[in-house]
Design a protein around this motif. Structure first.
Motif, PDB file in Angstrom:
ATOM      1  N   LYS A   1      -8.340   7.655   0.576  1.00 12.75           N
ATOM      2  CA  LYS A   1      -8.525   7.142   2.079  1.00 12.75           C
ATOM      3  C   LYS A   1      -9.233   5.764   1.932  1.00 12.75           C
TER       4      LYS A   1
ATOM      5  N   LEU B   1       0.727  -1.183   0.001  1.00 13.09           N
ATOM      6  CA  LEU B   1       0.049  -0.059  -0.010  1.00 13.09           C
ATOM      7  C   LEU B   1       0.887   1.321   0.171  1.00 13.09           C
TER       8      LEU B   1
ATOM      9  N   TYR C   1      -0.229   4.768  -1.779  1.00 13.24           N
ATOM     10  CA  TYR C   1      -0.571   6.225  -1.298  1.00 13.24           C
ATOM     11  C   TYR C   1       0.368   7.169  -1.596  1.00 13.24           C
ATOM     12  N   LYS C   2       1.439   6.643  -2.202  1.00  9.28           N
ATOM     13  CA  LYS C   2       2.696   7.716  -2.802  1.00  9.28           C
ATOM     14  C   LYS C   2       2.010   8.180  -4.307  1.00  9.28           C
TER      15      LYS C   2
ATOM     16  N   TYR D   1      -1.366   8.260  -4.951  1.00 15.39           N
ATOM     17  CA  TYR D   1      -2.618   8.928  -4.595  1.00 15.39           C
ATOM     18  C   TYR D   1      -2.543   9.480  -3.075  1.00 15.39           C
ATOM     19  N   PRO D   2      -1.917  10.306  -2.759  1.00 18.07           N
ATOM     20  CA  PRO D   2      -2.097  10.797  -1.587  1.00 18.07           C
ATOM     21  C   PRO D   2      -3.393  11.131  -0.703  1.00 18.07           C
TER      22      PRO D   2
END
Length: 303
Positions: free
Chosen positions: A121, A110, A114-115, A117-118
């Motif tokens: 959620k 993951l 997240y990198k 699509y920061p």
């Protein structure tokens, strides 16, 4: 209050004229006037002072115009975000998968998601129970069998094999089994035969237990099995992808294999256009492609 009437009121207040508001709304002046009168009647107040130069808001009209202006700004902002979402990925995505696959394969990967699509959620639900996607208990699922519901979009991701693994430290101390019968001299670490698991894994566990193991450690998920193996407690039944991600695992009895367990990604048909799901789906498929390449490189290097 009726939103159509509020929308017409806002246009009239903004334009200061029934005629100009009607032109903007593609309505006749009489139709606009009727809607304003109906709104004033429902609120039991006067919203405009009428004079030769146009319309001026009353004090009550000013209060309502402040409220509709705030509403319009929020709607415009939402519309802009919807348009932007064609290029951006943000918001909550509820993902469900099994405890083993989620904790051992998905979570370690993951950070890369997240990198990229920061603003994403992720609500990750790790459980063996199959959640109902059409009823929106989750947005997307990764399952160890093909979903049976017809209103789901599904994509086969990979095939998992359950195999036997131990640490080199354990094998150095207790020896390496050569046949299934040799397993009687070792502690087997596996999921309990009564706990939820894929049928292929269950059959493999049942066949091993038929060897009359003198010592067992049963855990209700593969994460616990892995911890037992890493702490040199015995030989564990684990999904084969773990060996590529966890250094120090040694495969035992290469002829013992559960056979293929298909892994599917699924989501409701109604979410076909979701940018969040598309981003997550593409990310998982890219990670699996990378995993396969690395596995082939490792296999070639060991030959």
């Amino acid at each position: 209050m009726d939103w159509d009437k509020l929308r017409i009121f806002h246009a009239v207040a903004d334009a200061g004229s029934l005629t100009h508001a009607g032109e903007h709304l593609h309505l006749s002046q009489s139709a606009v006037s009727r809607q304003i009168r109906a709104l004033e009647t429902s609120l039991n107040t006067t919203l405009f002072h009428r004079h030769a130069r146009g319309l001026i808001l009353t004090e009550q009209g000013e209060l309502l115009f402040d409220a509709t202006s705030a509403m319009v700004k929020r709607l415009d902002a939402a519309a802009a975000r919807i348009r932007d979402s064609e290029e951006e990925v943000f918001g909550e995505l509820r993902v469900t998968t099994t405890t083993g696959f989620g904790s051992l394969w998905l979570v370690p990967r993951l950070p890369a998601l997240y990198k990229k699509y920061p603003d994403l959620k992720i609500d990750l639900m790790l459980e063996e129970r199959v959640l109902d996607l059409p009823m929106r208990e989750a947005d997307v699922a990764i399952r160890m069998k093909e979903p049976s519901q017809a209103d789901l979009i599904r994509k086969r991701l990979m095939a998992v094999h359950m195999r036997l693994y131990a640490t080199q430290q354990y094998l150095d101390e207790y020896g390496t089994p050569v046949t299934r019968a040799d397993m009687r001299s070792h502690r087997l670490i596996c999921q309990n035969a009564t706990s939820f698991q894929v049928m292929a894994g269950l059959r493999m566990v049942q066949a091993l237990m038929a060897e009359d193991m003198p010592s067992l450690l049963t855990v209700n998920n593969y994460f616990g099995v892995l911890q037992g193996v890493l702490n040199h407690l015995g030989i564990g039944v684990l999904p084969h992808y773990v060996a590529h991600d966890v250094p120090g695992l040694v495969r035992v009895l290469p002829d013992v294999d559960s056979g293929e367990v298909p892994v599917y990604l699924a989501y409701p048909e109604e979410l076909r256009q979701s940018k969040r799901i598309a981003a997550f789906r593409d990310f998982v498929m890219e990670e699996i492609a990378t995993y396969r390449r690395n596995a082939q490189i490792s296999a070639g290097a060991s030959e």
